[in-house]
Design a protein around this motif. Structure first.
Motif, short mmCIF file in Angstrom:
data_model
loop_
_atom_site.label_atom_id
_atom_site.label_comp_id
_atom_site.label_asym_id
_atom_site.label_seq_id
_atom_site.Cartn_x
_atom_site.Cartn_y
_atom_site.Cartn_z
N GLY A 1 0.77 -1.22 0.00
CA GLY A 1 0.00 0.00 0.00
C GLY A 1 0.81 1.28 0.00
N TRP A 2 2.03 1.24 -0.56
CA TRP A 2 2.88 2.43 -0.56
C TRP A 2 3.35 2.78 -1.97
N ALA A 3 2.60 2.39 -2.99
CA ALA A 3 2.90 2.83 -4.34
C ALA A 3 2.54 4.31 -4.48
N PHE A 4 2.98 4.91 -5.58
CA PHE A 4 2.70 6.33 -5.79
C PHE A 4 1.20 6.62 -5.71
N GLU A 5 0.38 5.75 -6.30
CA GLU A 5 -1.06 5.97 -6.29
C GLU A 5 -1.61 5.92 -4.88
N ASP A 6 -1.01 5.10 -4.01
CA ASP A 6 -1.45 5.04 -2.62
C ASP A 6 -1.09 6.31 -1.86
N LEU A 7 0.04 6.89 -2.19
CA LEU A 7 0.49 8.10 -1.51
C LEU A 7 -0.16 9.37 -2.07
N LEU A 8 -0.69 9.27 -3.27
CA LEU A 8 -1.21 10.48 -3.94
C LEU A 8 -2.22 11.25 -3.10
N PRO A 9 -3.20 10.60 -2.45
CA PRO A 9 -4.14 11.38 -1.64
C PRO A 9 -3.46 12.14 -0.51
N TYR A 10 -2.34 11.60 -0.02
CA TYR A 10 -1.64 12.25 1.09
C TYR A 10 -0.75 13.38 0.60
N PHE A 11 -0.15 13.21 -0.58
CA PHE A 11 0.50 14.35 -1.21
C PHE A 11 -0.51 15.50 -1.38
N GLN A 12 -1.67 15.16 -1.89
CA GLN A 12 -2.68 16.18 -2.13
C GLN A 12 -3.16 16.81 -0.83
N ARG A 13 -3.30 16.01 0.22
CA ARG A 13 -3.79 16.52 1.49
C ARG A 13 -2.85 17.55 2.10
N SER A 14 -1.57 17.44 1.79
CA SER A 14 -0.58 18.32 2.41
C SER A 14 -0.51 19.70 1.77
N GLU A 15 -1.04 19.86 0.55
CA GLU A 15 -0.69 21.04 -0.24
C GLU A 15 -1.88 21.81 -0.78
N THR A 16 -1.64 23.09 -0.95
CA THR A 16 -2.44 23.94 -1.82
C THR A 16 -1.50 24.40 -2.92
N ALA A 17 -1.61 23.78 -4.09
CA ALA A 17 -0.67 24.05 -5.18
C ALA A 17 -1.18 25.21 -6.03
N THR A 18 -0.38 26.24 -6.12
CA THR A 18 -0.82 27.44 -6.86
C THR A 18 -0.84 27.23 -8.36
N SER A 19 -0.17 26.18 -8.84
CA SER A 19 -0.10 25.95 -10.28
C SER A 19 -1.44 25.52 -10.87
N GLY A 20 -2.29 24.92 -10.05
CA GLY A 20 -3.57 24.42 -10.55
C GLY A 20 -3.44 23.21 -11.44
N ALA A 21 -2.26 22.56 -11.44
CA ALA A 21 -2.04 21.41 -12.31
C ALA A 21 -2.88 20.23 -11.86
N PRO A 22 -3.26 19.35 -12.79
CA PRO A 22 -4.01 18.15 -12.41
C PRO A 22 -3.25 17.31 -11.39
N SER A 23 -3.99 16.62 -10.55
CA SER A 23 -3.48 15.73 -9.51
C SER A 23 -2.86 16.47 -8.34
N ARG A 24 -2.99 17.79 -8.28
CA ARG A 24 -2.40 18.55 -7.18
C ARG A 24 -3.46 18.88 -6.14
N GLY A 25 -3.01 19.10 -4.90
CA GLY A 25 -3.91 19.45 -3.81
C GLY A 25 -4.37 20.89 -3.90
N THR A 26 -5.55 21.14 -3.35
CA THR A 26 -6.13 22.48 -3.45
C THR A 26 -6.49 23.09 -2.10
N ASP A 27 -6.39 22.34 -1.00
CA ASP A 27 -6.77 22.93 0.29
C ASP A 27 -5.92 22.40 1.45
N GLY A 28 -4.64 22.07 1.17
CA GLY A 28 -3.75 21.60 2.22
C GLY A 28 -3.08 22.74 2.97
N PRO A 29 -2.42 22.45 4.09
CA PRO A 29 -1.79 23.48 4.89
C PRO A 29 -0.64 24.20 4.20
N LEU A 30 0.07 23.50 3.31
CA LEU A 30 1.23 24.09 2.64
C LEU A 30 0.80 24.78 1.35
#
Length: 506
Positions: A117-146
């Motif tokens: 359960g540690w493939a990239f796809e498994d980690l993806l929701p947690y990458f997204q949870r951590s970030e608000t990415a200003t780039s707006g690129a697909p697969s990026r987080g939109t409401d994380g602390p960073l």
């Protein structure tokens, strides 16, 4: 913290990136009492330079850095400084602020020792949870602390390097930080409104008013205490005294690839032969502790420019590339990073210029961490054994050739550049390899000393629990079994976000 309080549900040992995430996430439940122990200072006592992105190199000479060095390396004959952060925020308070996931392919080997359960796809929701990415690129987080994104206006010399990379045939990526692309592009940074954003800024500060979160700084963890095979407490030193805090549910180590392994070893958990050599009693034989230490080494090509390089405003390394050294590889194994200052070099001082850093992203070389006694204030014995595998040298040679082609591009011609180090008289593979092995530095990404898996070589299992013990987990860069193709901070955030979910399960 109320000095009379000694019992908690969770104790988090280490207030760096992972520790800030876990302390914040676990304390979201008001019924859970959380203690965070950090050996360094509070954020208010960190150097002012922490907030200034361009000033990060100066932090290596401050108390915000533990000041570790490796043993003399076989490749170079000299020790290598291995910076790591000391203080709330940990290495996120002294690093170069690059926030990149690494290519998805570099996570494929995490299951080689049975981790589930540690493939990239498994980690993806947690990458997204951590970030608000200003780039707006697909697969990026939109409401994380960073809040993460590239520099709005990268340094002109770095833009020229990017143009040179495209001119010489490399792909212009859209989102090199997202984990799905190869090529060159501006990389995401932890810089908000011109200031560094640390893990303590993003995660911990908003949680500090919670009555169920207790933070103790300048608290050095001495050892873990057990009842049978269950970890029940942490002994630590603070204010010149020894204290004991008990954990009703779990202790989680978040002191990084160096600190977490050290604490396990000081508690008698690790390879029996290493513990006996350090005159330690063996409490729980676990052969993988301190093994598998590895890091990204980086060689630097330094250039002088006749045209003045603009004064740096960002983190210096605002644009990078991920490349394959051979087309049949399953993913990129090389990073080039363009740096808008001439780094110190062994050939000649440079007042005006820039640097191209070259790093093997999936190094094969492995080393070890050991302790010499149970003294919690003694420095560890660190040997990443850089360039022990010839493939790592060949990867750097490929990167140097690529960097030189970019430097010869028309895009950089108007800057009037000259390669100072290693210099164009160093041309054959033997000479270039010797140069890289002698004058490399650490990219400051140590991982692997408490590697995750389900076999005898693993330290923690797929849920980050220390194998053979109860009530004890590790959730930081030490659990990474094989380093991903990135500056590792973004991955540590994701590991800690997932650890919080694992620990909150009933």
């Amino acid at each position: 913290m109320d000095p009379r309080k000694t019992a908690f549900d969770f104790i988090v040992v280490g207030g760096g990136t992972a520790g800030c995430v876990l302390a914040a996430r676990l304390s979201e439940d008001p019924d859970i009492q959380v203690l965070l122990l950090e050996a360094g200072t509070s954020t208010s006592r960190l150097p002012d330079a922490v907030a200034n992105p361009s000033a990060w190199p100066s932090l290596m000479a401050t108390a915000a850095n533990w000041g570790d060095k490796t043993v003399a390396q076989a490749a170079s004959g000299a020790p290598v400084p291995l910076p790591r952060g000391r203080g709330l925020g940990g290495s996120s308070a002294i690093n170069a602020m690059v926030f990149a996931r690494g290519h998805r392919s570099s996570y494929d080997s995490w299951g080689d020792h049975g981790a589930k359960g540690w493939a990239f796809e498994d980690l993806l929701p947690y990458f997204q949870r951590s970030e608000t990415a200003t780039s707006g690129a697909p697969s990026r987080g939109t409401d994380g602390p960073l809040t993460v994104g590239p520099m709005a206006e990268p340094n002109d010399i770095l833009l020229a390097c990017l143009a040179g990379a495209v001119e010489t045939g490399h792909r212009r990526a859209l989102d090199i930080s997202g984990g799905l692309e190869e090529g060159f592009a501006p990389v995401d940074l932890n810089i908000v409104a011109g200031r560094r954003q640390t893990a303590a800024d993003a995660y911990l500060a908003p949680a500090l008013d919670r009555p169920n979160l207790h933070v103790v700084t300048e608290a050095v963890a001495h050892r873990l205490l057990f009842s049978g095979d269950r970890c029940t407490a942490v002994e630590y030193g603070a204010d010149g005294r020894t204290h004991t805090a008990t954990a009703e549910r779990e202790v989680v180590l978040t002191a990084g690839a160096i600190g977490s392994a050290q604490l396990l070893l000081r508690s008698g958990i690790g390879p029996a032969s290493d513990l006996e050599q350090a005159r330690m009693d063996v409490f729980h034989s676990l052969p993988g502790v301190g093994r598998n230490l590895h890091d990204h080494p980086r060689a630097n090509l330094v250039y002088r420019a006749r045209r003045p390089v603009p004064t740096p405003q960002g983190n210096h390394g605002e644009i990078l590339g991920l490349l394959r050294t051979m087309p049949d590889l399953d993913g990129p194994d090389l990073q080039l990073i363009f740096i808008d200052i001439p780094l110190p070099n062994p050939v000649a001082p440079v007042d005006n210029g820039f640097t191209i850093g070259v790093s093997p992203m999936r190094p094969l070389s492995r080393g070890s961490l050991r302790i010499t006694s149970d003294d919690p204030y003694a420095a560890p014995v660190l040997d990443p054994d850089y360039f022990a595998k010839e493939q790592d040298v060949r990867t750097v040679l490929s990167g140097i050739r690529t960097a030189r082609r970019i430097a010869r591009s028309a895009s950089l011609a108007e800057w009037g550049i000259e390669e100072v180090s290693p210099g164009l008289d160093v041309v054959d593979d033997q000479s270039l390899g010797d140069f890289a092995k002698k004058y490399f530095g650490s990219y400051c990404h140590p991982v692997g000393t408490c590697a995750m898996g389900e076999d005898e070589a693993s330290v923690v299992d797929s849920e980050l629990r220390v194998r053979g013990l109860r009530g004890l987990r590790v959730a930081d860069g030490s659990v990474i079994p094989s380093i991903p193709s990135n500056n590792t901070n973004a991955t540590v955030y994701a590991i800690a976000e997932r650890a919080a979910d694992l620990m909150r399960r009933p």
